[in-house]
Design a protein around this motif. Structure first.
Motif, PDB file in Angstrom:
ATOM      1  N   THR A  73      -6.993  -1.088   9.415  1.00  0.00           N
ATOM      2  CA  THR A  73      -7.101  -2.474   9.876  1.00  0.00           C
ATOM      3  C   THR A  73      -8.524  -2.743  10.365  1.00  0.00           C
ATOM      4  N   PHE A  74      -9.036  -3.918  10.077  1.00  0.00           N
ATOM      5  CA  PHE A  74     -10.356  -4.324  10.557  1.00  0.00           C
ATOM      6  C   PHE A  74     -10.185  -4.864  11.973  1.00  0.00           C
ATOM      7  N   VAL A  75     -10.824  -4.189  12.948  1.00  0.00           N
ATOM      8  CA  VAL A  75     -10.616  -4.520  14.360  1.00  0.00           C
ATOM      9  C   VAL A  75     -11.832  -5.251  14.911  1.00  0.00           C
ATOM     10  N   VAL A  76     -11.573  -6.413  15.486  1.00  0.00           N
ATOM     11  CA  VAL A  76     -12.614  -7.239  16.107  1.00  0.00           C
ATOM     12  C   VAL A  76     -12.415  -7.177  17.614  1.00  0.00           C
ATOM     13  N   GLY A  77     -13.444  -6.739  18.339  1.00  0.00           N
ATOM     14  CA  GLY A  77     -13.309  -6.525  19.773  1.00  0.00           C
ATOM     15  C   GLY A  77     -13.981  -7.583  20.618  1.00  0.00           C
ATOM     16  N   GLN A 110      -9.680 -18.770  18.743  1.00  0.00           N
ATOM     17  CA  GLN A 110      -9.900 -19.724  17.645  1.00  0.00           C
ATOM     18  C   GLN A 110     -10.490 -19.038  16.409  1.00  0.00           C
ATOM     19  N   THR A 111     -11.346 -18.047  16.646  1.00  0.00           N
ATOM     20  CA  THR A 111     -11.923 -17.310  15.510  1.00  0.00           C
ATOM     21  C   THR A 111     -10.850 -16.518  14.785  1.00  0.00           C
ATOM     22  N   LEU A 112      -9.932 -15.922  15.537  1.00  0.00           N
ATOM     23  CA  LEU A 112      -8.800 -15.228  14.915  1.00  0.00           C
ATOM     24  C   LEU A 112      -7.996 -16.197  14.052  1.00  0.00           C
ATOM     25  N   ILE A 113      -7.722 -17.376  14.586  1.00  0.00           N
ATOM     26  CA  ILE A 113      -6.936 -18.357  13.836  1.00  0.00           C
ATOM     27  C   ILE A 113      -7.654 -18.753  12.549  1.00  0.00           C
ATOM     28  N   LYS A 114      -8.957 -18.998  12.655  1.00  0.00           N
ATOM     29  CA  LYS A 114      -9.756 -19.390  11.495  1.00  0.00           C
ATOM     30  C   LYS A 114      -9.791 -18.275  10.453  1.00  0.00           C
ATOM     31  N   LEU A 115     -10.031 -17.056  10.902  1.00  0.00           N
ATOM     32  CA  LEU A 115     -10.123 -15.930   9.970  1.00  0.00           C
ATOM     33  C   LEU A 115      -8.781 -15.684   9.286  1.00  0.00           C
ATOM     34  N   SER A 116      -7.688 -15.859  10.022  1.00  0.00           N
ATOM     35  CA  SER A 116      -6.351 -15.603   9.474  1.00  0.00           C
ATOM     36  C   SER A 116      -5.948 -16.629   8.421  1.00  0.00           C
ATOM     37  N   SER A 117      -6.656 -17.750   8.396  1.00  0.00           N
ATOM     38  CA  SER A 117      -6.345 -18.782   7.403  1.00  0.00           C
ATOM     39  C   SER A 117      -6.954 -18.467   6.040  1.00  0.00           C
ATOM     40  N   LEU A 118      -7.824 -17.449   5.984  1.00  0.00           N
ATOM     41  CA  LEU A 118      -8.488 -17.091   4.737  1.00  0.00           C
ATOM     42  C   LEU A 118      -7.689 -16.042   3.975  1.00  0.00           C
ATOM     43  N   GLU A 119      -7.963 -15.915   2.707  1.00  0.00           N
ATOM     44  CA  GLU A 119      -7.350 -14.847   1.911  1.00  0.00           C
ATOM     45  C   GLU A 119      -8.186 -13.595   2.079  1.00  0.00           C
ATOM     46  N   LEU A 120      -7.659 -12.646   2.844  1.00  0.00           N
ATOM     47  CA  LEU A 120      -8.403 -11.429   3.188  1.00  0.00           C
ATOM     48  C   LEU A 120      -7.858 -10.241   2.407  1.00  0.00           C
ATOM     49  N   HIS A 121      -8.761  -9.299   2.149  1.00  0.00           N
ATOM     50  CA  HIS A 121      -8.354  -8.140   1.353  1.00  0.00           C
ATOM     51  C   HIS A 121      -7.845  -6.994   2.223  1.00  0.00           C
ATOM     52  N   ARG A 122      -7.850  -7.169   3.559  1.00  0.00           N
ATOM     53  CA  ARG A 122      -7.326  -6.126   4.442  1.00  0.00           C
ATOM     54  C   ARG A 122      -6.775  -6.758   5.718  1.00  0.00           C
ATOM     55  N   LEU A 128     -18.683  -8.882   6.899  1.00  0.00           N
ATOM     56  CA  LEU A 128     -18.661  -7.485   7.326  1.00  0.00           C
ATOM     57  C   LEU A 128     -17.369  -6.784   6.928  1.00  0.00           C
ATOM     58  N   MET A 129     -16.285  -7.538   6.789  1.00  0.00           N
ATOM     59  CA  MET A 129     -15.042  -6.953   6.291  1.00  0.00           C
ATOM     60  C   MET A 129     -15.206  -6.501   4.842  1.00  0.00           C
ATOM     61  N   LYS A 130     -15.962  -7.276   4.065  1.00  0.00           N
ATOM     62  CA  LYS A 130     -16.122  -6.986   2.642  1.00  0.00           C
ATOM     63  C   LYS A 130     -17.233  -5.976   2.372  1.00  0.00           C
ATOM     64  N   ASP A 131     -18.239  -5.934   3.231  1.00  0.00           N
ATOM     65  CA  ASP A 131     -19.421  -5.102   2.979  1.00  0.00           C
ATOM     66  C   ASP A 131     -19.536  -4.017   4.038  1.00  0.00           C
ATOM     67  N   GLU A 132     -18.860  -2.897   3.803  1.00  0.00           N
ATOM     68  CA  GLU A 132     -18.853  -1.792   4.765  1.00  0.00           C
ATOM     69  C   GLU A 132     -20.229  -1.176   4.917  1.00  0.00           C
ATOM     70  N   ALA A 133     -20.993  -1.120   3.842  1.00  0.00           N
ATOM     71  CA  ALA A 133     -22.341  -0.553   3.916  1.00  0.00           C
ATOM     72  C   ALA A 133     -23.227  -1.373   4.852  1.00  0.00           C
ATOM     73  N   LEU A 134     -23.126  -2.681   4.767  1.00  0.00           N
ATOM     74  CA  LEU A 134     -23.907  -3.552   5.651  1.00  0.00           C
ATOM     75  C   LEU A 134     -23.453  -3.385   7.101  1.00  0.00           C
ATOM     76  N   ARG A 135     -22.154  -3.312   7.313  1.00  0.00           N
ATOM     77  CA  ARG A 135     -21.639  -3.135   8.671  1.00  0.00           C
ATOM     78  C   ARG A 135     -22.177  -1.850   9.297  1.00  0.00           C
ATOM     79  N   LYS A 136     -22.170  -0.775   8.529  1.00  0.00           N
ATOM     80  CA  LYS A 136     -22.674   0.499   9.047  1.00  0.00           C
ATOM     81  C   LYS A 136     -24.182   0.447   9.292  1.00  0.00           C
ATOM     82  N   LYS A 137     -24.902  -0.213   8.416  1.00  0.00           N
ATOM     83  CA  LYS A 137     -26.359  -0.342   8.576  1.00  0.00           C
ATOM     84  C   LYS A 137     -26.702  -1.082   9.866  1.00  0.00           C
ATOM     85  N   LEU A 138     -26.014  -2.189  10.113  1.00  0.00           N
ATOM     86  CA  LEU A 138     -26.250  -2.955  11.332  1.00  0.00           C
ATOM     87  C   LEU A 138     -25.847  -2.156  12.574  1.00  0.00           C
ATOM     88  N   GLY A 139     -24.757  -1.416  12.472  1.00  0.00           N
ATOM     89  CA  GLY A 139     -24.304  -0.595  13.596  1.00  0.00           C
ATOM     90  C   GLY A 139     -25.276   0.524  13.922  1.00  0.00           C
TER      91      GLY A 139
END
Length: 392
Positions: A208-212, A228-240, A350-361
């Motif tokens: 699961t993609f966890v947002v803290g 509100q961000t959770l509500i907005k994100l949940s309205s999209l078609e997500l792959h995970r 960042l959910m779709k691009d794990e490489a970018l997420r790791k680079k920023l982290g």
């Protein structure tokens, strides 16, 4: 130096500003021969830590937790009759020391300057961790005394300095910026086994993609924007799968009950976890894929640095405080103020691009290490202190 430094803390709670002061004083004790004492205006759980470093005094009695009626009456009697006598002798003892410098931590000490310490003839440095909303909450009288007695200011971020200059007409050369800092080596790195245990504890499926988010459930921290961000994100078609986790919530607050009621009506309550303040926050932080800072106003929160040091990228609002000075272009994303759609878009990326997420982290963790570790910032503060000591 024969004269002592008096350090003033408005409280001894396990919150940002007292923790910054405690970490600085530990470094100062280990790396200099400067002599100091500590005055905390209120008691709290950090008092014992302060006492290990130097003589430590408190002005106010600590209210007992969940007191019985008889204990509450005893506390009120002590507050009315014993505390003033104790305060008189305590301040007399402090004033008998040869004080060469006063260093006050936070905006909250202005009334104390006027009421208790005005006869100390020594330079006074005020370390300001607050922005305009909080400064105004303490009242005009408090600020008037901060301004009257302070010879110099240290600002916890560039945003804090700019507010002092723009809103309170403090001369730029009277303010040094020293960004807040954390003990990087002491921040717990949770191993993979413990991380899996945390997913089980939170009842979140692996993958699961966890947002803290972190903080009290108040307007300033923007927990409503987090939801509100959770509500907005949940309205999209997500792959995970996605789950939002907020640490530091008061589960008895009306805000919490309102959020849960709304999320139940939207059938989204299973996608969020509200966690009360815990002694092991890094365990919970270890589950975060992204740290979402939805604060409307926050000077330079330590929790952002703690999450960044765990290789977690940060998303925040511009014009909401100083953390954008840390995030910049390489440790996450800074989006327009209160723009939930922009926040959602960056989360989706960042959910779709794990490489970018790791680079920023990785960049975030490196930045904390080289810019915001205790020895680096503490040396800067010590140099400011020495300017005033050496000029006497």
């Amino acid at each position: 130096m024969s004269k002592k430094i008096l350090f003033i803390s408005n409280e001894a709670s396990r919150t940002g500003a007292p923790i910054v002061l405690l970490n600085f004083l530990k470094w100062l004790k280990e790396n200099t021969d400067l002599d100091f004492l500590i005055l905390s205006l209120n008691d709290g759980p950090l008092i014992k830590d302060f006492q290990k470093l130097a003589p430590t005094y408190t002005l106010k009695l600590k209210r007992p937790d969940n007191p019985t009626f008889s204990k509450y009456i005893a506390y009120k009697l002590k507050l009315r009759f014993i505390a003033p006598i104790k305060r008189y002798f305590l301040l007399k003892k402090i004033n008998s020391n040869d004080i060469g410098l006063v260093y006050a931590n936070t905006i909250a000490n202005g009334t104390a300057y006027h009421k208790y310490l005005s006869n100390i003839k020594a330079p006074l440095i005020t370390h300001i961790h607050e922005l305009d909303r909080v400064i105004k909450n303490y009242g005009e009288f408090n600020w008037e005394n901060v301004e009257k007695y302070s010879d110099h200011f240290i600002a916890a971020s560039g945003a804090v300095k700019q507010n002092l200059v723009d809103s309170y007409e403090i001369a730029e050369d009277k303010v040094d910026v020293v960004h807040s800092f954390v003990p990087v080596g002491n921040i717990a790195r949770v191993n993979e086994e413990r991380r899996r245990e945390m997913f089980q504890l939170l009842n979140i499926k692996e993958g699961t993609f966890v947002v803290g988010g972190v903080g009290a459930l108040g307007f300033r921290k923007g927990v409503d924007l987090f939801v509100q961000t959770l509500i907005k994100l949940s309205s999209l078609e997500l792959h995970r799968e996605v789950c939002f986790v907020w640490v530091g919530a008061n589960l008895d607050s009306p805000s919490y009950k309102t959020f849960i009621s709304d999320l139940k009506k939207l059938k989204l309550e299973h996608k969020i976890r509200f966690i009360e303040r815990v002694p092991n926050p890094a365990d919970y932080f270890s589950t975060f894929d992204v740290f979402l800072m939805t604060s409307r106003e926050d000077p330079f929160p330590l929790v952002c640095l703690e999450n960044a040091s765990l290789k977690t990228p940060v998303i925040c609002f511009e014009n909401a405080g100083g953390i954008s000075e840390f995030v910049e272009q390489d440790a996450g994303f800074v989006v327009p103020y209160l723009d939930i759609s922009a926040m959602t878009s960056k989360l989706e990326l960042l959910m779709k691009d794990e490489a970018l997420r790791k680079k920023l982290g990785e960049a975030a963790a490196q930045k904390v290490k080289v810019r915001h570790d205790v020895p680096i910032a503490s040396a800067e503060i010590k140099d400011i202190i020495m300017r005033f000591i050496d000029s006497q």
